[in-house]
Design a protein around this motif. Structure first.
Motif, short mmCIF file in Angstrom:
data_model
loop_
_atom_site.label_atom_id
_atom_site.label_comp_id
_atom_site.label_asym_id
_atom_site.label_seq_id
_atom_site.Cartn_x
_atom_site.Cartn_y
_atom_site.Cartn_z
N ASP A 1 42.81 4.85 51.52
CA ASP A 1 41.66 4.00 51.19
C ASP A 1 40.83 3.76 52.43
N PRO A 2 39.53 3.64 52.29
CA PRO A 2 38.73 3.28 53.46
C PRO A 2 38.99 1.84 53.87
N GLN B 1 29.36 -4.30 59.54
CA GLN B 1 29.46 -3.90 58.14
C GLN B 1 29.02 -2.46 57.96
N GLY C 1 26.96 5.39 60.68
CA GLY C 1 28.11 5.21 59.80
C GLY C 1 29.41 5.26 60.55
N THR C 2 30.30 6.09 60.06
CA THR C 2 31.64 6.11 60.63
C THR C 2 31.74 7.00 61.86
N LEU D 1 37.85 -1.45 54.65
CA LEU D 1 36.63 -2.24 54.45
C LEU D 1 36.91 -3.69 54.74
N HIS E 1 42.53 -4.17 56.67
CA HIS E 1 42.65 -3.47 55.39
C HIS E 1 43.23 -4.36 54.30
N GLN F 1 31.79 0.24 58.79
CA GLN F 1 33.09 0.26 58.13
C GLN F 1 33.25 1.54 57.33
N GLY F 2 34.42 1.65 56.68
CA GLY F 2 34.61 2.75 55.75
C GLY F 2 35.37 3.93 56.30
#
Lengths: 165, 109
Positions: free
Chosen positions: A115-116, B6, A2-3, A118, B61, B9-10
């Protein structure tokens, strides 16, 4: 996963950029700067800005850093003409920098946007999309930047010429 | 490639701003504390790159390619700046046999 990749690479870029400014030998500084630029390239890849990642890799890590190293080798700096810095200036500079980062982060707290990030359009950073943008609305600045590069080249040659022109 | 990115992300936008602010500040500290002209140039490059990263993050963003175009322009500008600046440093070194910026303090008057 993930991040966590982002945080790992971010920590690496902060560490290596700290080592750029705190290493004594300028050649080591240049090498650490190359590693920092490589971590920034990884950031661009994580943001799926593939064109910028390749350009950063070629232009910064290839061209600009070779220019730095070349000038550094050309000047042949020995240890004795490496300038010494006073400790007071160092401490004051670090304090001023900490004030700057506290101010920026504090003002960011007031706005409260979190906000993330994306990727809404996966083709955003690809060459096709950016090329359309570059040769559409940004045609004039693009051509002007070529004039700028030509001017810089002529200026650099003129400045480093030994005899009077 | 898409599937990999993908999945990664985040990250909150604030963290990109923090990272860019920290790298920019490291560049400022380098300019303030070092006296070697070439290291000062490298700190300026660090600041430019922090801004580049932030522009790219905002571009992703807001789903707007203009930000990445501006990063491209900043890179062209940085190349021109480095060429002229390093040639000035070479000229200063040829005249004073040093790249200590304190030698240049007679520009003050």
């Amino acid at each position: 996963m993930g991040t966590s990749v982002f945080y790992f690479v971010a920590a690496l870029s902060v560490i290596f950029s700290l080592m750029v400014i705190f290493s004594k030998n300028p050649v080591h500084s240049v090498l650490y700067l190359i590693v920092t630029f490589f971590t920034l390239t990884v950031h661009y890849i994580l943001l799926n800005a593939q064109f910028l990642a390749v350009v950063n890799f070629i232009v910064y890590m290839g061209a600009i850093m070779v220019l730095f190293l070349f000038v550094l080798m050309l000047l042949n700096l020995n240890k004795e003409n490496e300038p010494l810095k006073s400790n007071l200036v160092k401490v004051v500079g670090v304090i001023a920098g900490c004030c700057l980062v506290v101010t920026i982060i504090g003002s960011l707290k007031a706005t409260a946007i979190s906000d993330p990030v994306l990727l809404k359009n996966p083709n955003l950073g690809l060459v096709k999309n950016l090329g359309k943008e570059l040769f559409g609305p940004y045609m004039l600045p693009f051509e002007l930047s070529s004039v700028l590069l030509l001017t810089a080249m002529v200026g650099a040659v003129l400045l480093t010429k030994k005899e009077k022109v | 490639m898409e599937n990999i990115t993908q999945g990664l992300q985040g990250v909150p936008l604030n963290h990109y701003i923090w990272l860019s602010a920290i790298i920019f500040t490291i560049g400022v500290i380098g300019v303030l504390t070092r006296r070697n002209a070439i290291v000062i140039f490298m700190s300026v490059e660090l600041m430019l790159n922090a801004v580049n990263l932030l522009l790219t993050a905002f571009s992703v963003h807001n789903n707007d390619p203009s930000g990445q175009v501006f990063v491209f322009f900043i890179m062209a500008l940085a190349a021109a700046e480095v060429a002229v600046g390093l040639s000035i440093i070479v000229m200063v070194y040829r005249n004073t046999q040093s790249i200590d910026i304190n030698v240049l303090n007679r520009l003050k008057w």
